[in-house]
Write a protein that holds these residues in place. Sequence first.
Motif, short mmCIF file in Angstrom:
data_model
loop_
_atom_site.label_atom_id
_atom_site.label_comp_id
_atom_site.label_asym_id
_atom_site.label_seq_id
_atom_site.Cartn_x
_atom_site.Cartn_y
_atom_site.Cartn_z
N TYR A 199 0.85 -1.19 0.00
CA TYR A 199 0.00 0.00 0.00
C TYR A 199 0.89 1.24 0.00
O TYR A 199 1.82 1.33 0.82
CB TYR A 199 -0.90 0.03 1.23
N ASP A 200 0.61 2.19 -0.88
CA ASP A 200 1.41 3.40 -1.00
C ASP A 200 0.53 4.63 -0.86
O ASP A 200 -0.48 4.76 -1.57
CB ASP A 200 2.13 3.45 -2.35
N LEU A 205 8.98 -5.37 -4.43
CA LEU A 205 7.97 -4.33 -4.40
C LEU A 205 7.80 -3.73 -5.79
O LEU A 205 8.58 -3.99 -6.70
CB LEU A 205 8.35 -3.25 -3.38
N ARG A 206 6.78 -2.92 -5.95
CA ARG A 206 6.50 -2.32 -7.25
C ARG A 206 6.08 -0.87 -7.05
O ARG A 206 5.63 -0.47 -5.98
CB ARG A 206 5.40 -3.09 -7.99
N GLY A 207 6.25 -0.09 -8.11
CA GLY A 207 5.74 1.27 -8.12
C GLY A 207 6.55 2.29 -7.34
O GLY A 207 6.13 3.44 -7.20
N TYR A 264 16.85 1.18 2.47
CA TYR A 264 16.94 0.49 1.18
C TYR A 264 16.87 1.52 0.05
O TYR A 264 16.13 2.50 0.15
CB TYR A 264 15.78 -0.49 0.98
N GLY A 265 17.59 1.28 -1.00
CA GLY A 265 17.39 2.04 -2.22
C GLY A 265 16.13 1.55 -2.91
O GLY A 265 15.79 0.35 -2.85
N GLY A 266 15.45 2.48 -3.58
CA GLY A 266 14.26 2.07 -4.30
C GLY A 266 14.56 1.00 -5.33
O GLY A 266 13.78 0.04 -5.49
#
Length: 693
Positions: free
Chosen positions: A616-617, A647-649, A665-667
């Motif tokens: 969830y973002d 993960l995504r997005g 963490y880096g994206g």
Amino acid sequence: MTPSQRWTLRTEHTGYTVRLSPDGPWAELDAWGPHGVETGPSALDWSHRTHFITPADAAPAEYLPYGLRPFNGADLVASRPGHERGTWWTFTGAEASPDEHSLRLTFTDDVLGLRTTLCYATVPDTDVLHRWTELTCTGPEELRLERLDSAAVNIPVTAGARLTYLTGQWSQEFQRTRLDISRGVFTMGSTQGVPGHAYAPWLAVQDRTTDDAPAYGVALEWPGNWHITAEAEPGGAVRVRAGRVPHEGAVVLAPGATLTTPRLACAMSPDGLDGLSRVWHRYDRRLAGDRLRRPRKVLYNSWEATGFDVDAAGQLELAKVAADIGAELFVVDDGWFTGRGDDTVGLGDWYPDPVAFPQGFDRFVDDVRGLGLDFGLWVEPEAVSPASRLNAEHPDWVYRIDDRPARLIRNQLLLDLGRTDVQEFVIGTLDRLLGTYAIGYLKWDMNRPPTERGRPGAGHVDLDAEHVAGYLRVLDHLRTAHPDVTVEGCAGGGGRVDHATLARTDIVWPSDNTAPLDRLTVQHGFLHAHAPHVMSSWVTDAPGIFDPRPRSLAFRFVNAMCGVLGIGADLREWTPEQRAEAARWVARYKEVRDVIHHGETRLLGSPADTTCGVQYDAGDRTVVAALSTGRLDGAPLVPGRPDRLRLRGLDPAARYRDTATGTTYGGAHLLHYGLPFAWSADHDADLVVLTRQ
């Protein structure tokens, strides 16, 4: 072709272009996809050469009657008594809004006496297009409508179609199911008076070449009998038809009358099923409107703890423990009303049992609210017990057929909610309960389909449509007269989940099955079609029915936190350690529920994978519910690596910090490698909150 013969409707990110066919008097799809897709030759164009079929049978038609389209599936079948079936219409006009958000195309058959108007309207701030049809009897004789679909949708696939749909049965609803189809007909639906447990009125279609192919979806907004049919036609196209199914086999349309079909919601995403699910989620939030601003409270429901054994003392004992762990709402389920010692009696006589509540029900409600909890109540307004006072006073109110036995299901009969007097009784009952007691939450259940569905002496009546209209009328009254009451929709679990219901309720109950791994598959499928803020999910002690593997209390909480968190276990039987753990999970949920209910949702993997989850973002926060579904990796006894959940997005250039561990963490790392999880027998679920730095 002149500009007046081609129209484009625009949603937020997509366009839907319709044109008048050069081959005959019908409308057909020219383009459907991202903005600009209408520029260029139509992907649905064809050679216009037919052999042994008519051009109408081959065309990507928006809607065609039997008569014009005799072979490949008509959307409308109409006739006059004593005459042959069939409609041969002419195009008589178009009304298009200048903002490209609505369109009406009208066709008439003066011989039959029928005017058909195809209606289109985009839903603001979404990528959803509504379609429906208005049918008017213009002649002096009544018409018989044997088929009256809402719309037909043509899907521009190139190599066969992949259908994704939601199947199941009671206790196993919303199972994501796939079918690749290159030729033939697929159909699903319900004649149970509700959408049913076997299929949801929802379908997604993609080109079968890849899982990431653009996804096209339809959802029928109708809480009664329905069908959705997909046909892979000889020319390579896929055409989807959807509509209601009359219980009587046909609907009679009187002279001068107009019938409006249910709306078919149509959606498209270039980002595959994952993107399509977010289109539907946004639509659900649009349906909720201002009601979404109210936080969905953490509820405790007493059913699994007490069953029908309901009394003030036992319920208050549960309420105190529920308040201690952080619940905000206490719901008394079945068993609170007069004579309800089991499921054979009491339905219809909706008065609190004075034996169970000797100091009065109002005193009991006040005591619950005094614990800092809102109060909720279960009702089943459409049901009646044969031995009830209501049935004795109004035996004509139940569905029945003269000279035929009244079949009992779950020891009950079903009220004919299509009758105005029955609607008034239900409205009066609910007004009395909500007006007399401080009730902030109402759970509307329905536990049986109509069987002997008749109304003696009424003549030819459209019973299914009348029941739906009565049901929606009562819900609309609740929304107007009691706007602050939270309404939950339930039908023996997920038997009545559709957008017409969701537009009038706050949450729905996807399944009576609350076992951890069983529930995981239910929720995984549900979230393809509907948003987290409408998905009620409980933590209980229920063992698995279909997948009996045990899971931890943490797993049950993380799984339930993926929607609207509820608790249904007998908290009196939990140890102090379990209650303390529950309180910690409830507190964590309250910190992130705004992200879960308002954010963009992404499904990560599936229950078939060893690790799956939901992301969830919202703003700078990302919440990940991660769940271990498979065998452990053997660590730490043998060498092994943690499972990873990609993960995504996210922004690959950004940095994200785990608020619990402090790990950054880096994206790109989260997108490429994923979050690590070292599962063990005691650690099979986690909730990770990431903050963008």
